[in-house]
Design an enzyme around this catalytic site. Structure first.
Site, short mmCIF file in Angstrom:
data_model
loop_
_atom_site.label_atom_id
_atom_site.label_comp_id
_atom_site.label_asym_id
_atom_site.label_seq_id
_atom_site.Cartn_x
_atom_site.Cartn_y
_atom_site.Cartn_z
N PHE A 156 40.80 49.66 -3.38
CA PHE A 156 40.92 49.35 -4.81
C PHE A 156 41.04 47.84 -4.96
CE2 PHE A 156 43.00 48.32 -8.72
CZ PHE A 156 42.48 49.23 -9.64
N ASP A 167 42.70 41.24 0.30
CA ASP A 167 43.25 41.53 -1.02
C ASP A 167 44.73 41.90 -0.85
OD1 ASP A 167 44.13 42.76 -3.34
OD2 ASP A 167 42.20 43.69 -3.78
N LYS A 181 50.64 40.71 -8.01
CA LYS A 181 51.71 41.51 -8.60
C LYS A 181 53.14 41.01 -8.39
CE LYS A 181 49.24 45.91 -8.36
NZ LYS A 181 49.76 46.83 -9.39
N THR A 201 37.86 28.63 -19.59
CA THR A 201 38.70 27.85 -20.51
C THR A 201 40.07 27.57 -19.91
OG1 THR A 201 37.60 28.72 -22.46
CG2 THR A 201 39.80 27.80 -22.80
#
Lengths: 495, 495
Positions: free
Chosen positions: B211, B319, B350, B375
């Site tokens: 995931f 990851d 997290k 931005t």
């Protein structure tokens, strides 16, 4: 009642205007705002800015830095750099900063208990929402929602808002095709290999020169500049032409109308000839293509898009990431169009100072939980700031005021553009608040205008190939416009 | 020196341990932390929670809500709901909340001047960086960087971090292929139509059950569950098998080794047979496949991936969105592997409480500005919180403490799993801090365990099809583990 009317740009009795809106909101917010740009260093970026930026470059990609800012000493419409220069800011963090730097109302919001808990106990909002989340949304973002849009999805950036809007569009369209049927075994297995029918083969259509973000889905709809897209995989999604209007509009009325008709015809041709029915999930369009050069189109064009999308059962997403929240002289720029049917989704971000959101009607909510989902599902700290922004904009009639100062600014620029017509042209944004832009003779002149303006104490931004865009705060007033016009005249003279 | 050693999980003299780490950090932070779960309502969610959630549902997709939380009255390892129940939280906003609810150090950070300006004057960081941004990064996130990783990219979520890492990988690989040549005319024009050669036809390889997020690029690498992916377009990117280890590990040593060899062989076969050389830009892999069911692999497997990626000049992205920042008993879970060469990029989010980031070496910075750009380019308010988290973790040795309490918890769970082996099995996470999981007999039993635990005052989360994962704070201590073990025993008995 009045607030709602103002927000929608409905005109109000002029007596009220003079009572409520005559005083300077900027002066109320910022009694110590500089009265003009202030210079300390000979160049901008100055020596301290350059030194600090070199240090930052050791750890962070900062090769696009204009100057290193001193936010503590920025105030209102003036941004301070670390050398102590104070520039009138009409770029405003790329079209953000709605209420000016260090606005007292935002200070209050930032120091509130709501903000404290939002920061220190960041919730996974879709699993453990905070008890005040609905209230925060309802008193802020949702109070500003266009008619018919009762749902909001809270994301983290403009790109994120657009991508989650695309996901909602795909899920909606497939649910419609599927009817009451469950997912098939083939869908459930093929999707795990990134293949149809489980993975969608539908597309999002965007417009030439549009900009909708830089993540993989949004970047596939972005058509602004090659450098934004090179070397990144893209979905084979289509684009349609966006009208290239000629200026002054009153002079090219017929020609421009023909151009818009031609674009609408090509748009419908792509839908009908290049695609099977129900294979375009949605279109996304900006009211003004901002990164792509501040390209406008008329209400006729946008009403045409709406009619054609309805006819072919395609969703219409309006990307108000740059145009939303007042700068156009209406709260939402798409209110200028007076559409006969509202768009299906509206995404927004910048002038609500970060995070990203989209509005939709309830039908766009996916048919099952966990489909539109992620860990955070937004950020309450950003929704709290957005609430404070909305309430100030509303209280002080800042949309109306921006419409007024925009008219003044446009008139002044019109004179300048006429006077220096060999260098600048195609003034855009009449009756469109301070969302004003013009073209320069070429990229070289454009870049000189940006540089010379900064030298004279005005921080200003470009867009497209040869354009300059104005993106001041909503507290930008006549006194600021006068300085801007004076500096631009000086600059146009020398470039 | 000691801090650095602790962060890397290097063992230290036991005398030091007893001097520095014997006291309860939770008690220091939270003298009024509940000593056990507290019940007010008969059910969770209680009536207030249900009512408020119904109201929220009118405007926001909240169908995944467990209960509506009262963050003001949450403390330490206990989350309060709006009915006044206080639950020991071992789910922690889906693996976030590093230091416990309402941690005094985070309150201080949230009330700091740095935070105030970061909130009210949100900068476009890559154009107008704030004067203190390097300091904030260096004292926080970068102080925690694994060896060799001197650059950080600041994004807004785990998905965003992974997608920008993918973009960096694609740009790096194409720059290598292109050498000193400029973009060709064909590249510059084809990319505007989302076509090769300007749009990349390279791929990112991920692993079955991995995931990596839910935006379009990251979702194309996510292989956890069909419901995450259905109806959304996906890039035709490949997946490789992830080892399915059998437990207890010591019993299936040979079989598991054979499984990992087989997976590595298939991984290399895909690279060599299914793809031309230099057409896989990067692989992405989690140290533990968390959403996919807490699937572990051994250091042998990960070293194998590293060797094969180096051999074929493919980048390796780790990851650590869920595994990073201490929960595994090392600051970064990939430190467990003792790789001979560090990975190329590490993404995380997290437990630094929101936002998202990736580390890289300087070579991964694109060769021109405005290519990795947007931005905001991050959010200083999140980097400030991350700094406070890092400093507290470091000061109190929370990684080391988590390793210790994890061992205690694992031992207790081992006994329970043996005792209730018909209902629960496959305990995972030995010597892996509190990053512990197990399987239930089936999804029905799993869901009952979650429900019954909540009834008994423990908020706990599932993952995969039949698994339960523990994701407590880094201030979760033996006293909390004892309560958790007691509740789990009660639950295992009745399900």
């Amino acid at each position: 009642m009045l607030k709602a009317a103002l927000r929608r740009g409905v005109s109000k009795p002029s007596c009220l205007s003079s009572i409520r809106f005559s005083s300077s909101v900027a002066a109320q917010y910022f009694p110590n705002e500089p009265i003009k740009p202030q210079f300390v260093s000979e160049t901008i970026p100055g020596p301290k800015s350059q030194a600090l930026n070199n240090e930052l470059g050791e750890v962070f990609d900062n090769r696009a830095t204009y100057f290193v800012a001193d936010y503590v000493n920025s105030l209102g419409n003036y941004i301070s750099d670390v050398d102590g220069n104070k520039l009138l800011d009409v770029y405003c963090q790329i079209a953000s900063i709605p209420l000016g730097y260090n606005n007292p109302a935002l200070i209050e919001a930032a120091k509130s208990d709501d903000m404290l808990y939002a920061i220190i106990d960041r919730p996974a909002l879709a699993c453990f929402p905070s008890s005040n989340y609905k209230q925060i949304l309802q008193e802020g973002i949702l109070a500003a929602a266009p008619p018919g849009m009762t749902k909001v999805w809270t994301a983290l950036s403009g790109s994120d808002a657009n991508e989650t809007a695309y996901k909602a569009a795909f899920m909606y369209q497939h649910a419609h095709k599927r009817g009451s049927l469950d997912f098939t075994h083939e869908e459930l297995t093929s999707v795990m290999n990134n293949k149809a029918p489980g993975a969608s083969d539908m597309v999002i259509l965007s417009f030439d020169k549009g900009f909708h973000g830089r993540l993989f889905g949004s970047l596939s709809t972005t058509r602004s500049k090659a450098i934004h897209k090179l070397d990144i995989p893209a979905f084979p999604w289509p684009k349609a032409p966006f009208p290239a209007l000629k200026y002054p509009l009153e002079e090219f009325k017929q020609e421009n109308h023909a151009e818009e008709v031609k674009c609408l015809e090509e748009f419908e041709r792509i839908i009908v000839e290049d695609y099977k029915p129900h294979s375009i999930a949605a279109i996304i369009v900006e009211p003004v293509q901002s990164e792509g050069g501040d390209n406008h189109a008329t209400s006729f064009f946008f009403q045409g898009l709406r009619d054609i999308t309805l006819k072919h059962e395609i969703l219409m997403i309006v990307d108000e990431v740059q145009t939303g929240v007042g700068a156009s002289g209406k709260f939402w720029a798409h209110e200028h169009w007076n559409l006969t049917t509202p768009p299906d989704m509206v995404s927004f971000s910048k002038k609500f100072q970060a995070a990203g959101f989209y509005f939709s009607n309830p039908e766009l909510q996916p048919n099952q939980p966990y489909r539109q989902f992620n860990t955070w599902c937004g950020d309450p700290s950003k929704a709290i700031i957005a609430r404070a922004i909305y309430q100030e904009v509303s209280k002080h009639g800042l949309v109306e005021k921006t419409a007024q100062v925009g008219d003044y600014l446009y008139d002044g620029l019109k004179q300048l553009v006429n006077k220096y017509s060999s260098k600048v042209s195609n003034l855009r944004g009449e009756n469109y608040g301070t969302f004003i832009a013009w073209d320069c003779y070429d990229a070289d002149v454009r870049n000189k205008v940006l540089l010379e303006s900064r030298k004279r104490g005005v921080n200003i931004g470009g867009c497209g190939d040869v354009s300059i865009r104005l993106r001041p705060t909503l507290t930008f007033e006549r006194k600021h416009a006068e300085i801007l016009l004076q500096v631009l005249e000086d600059v146009f003279r020398v470039v």
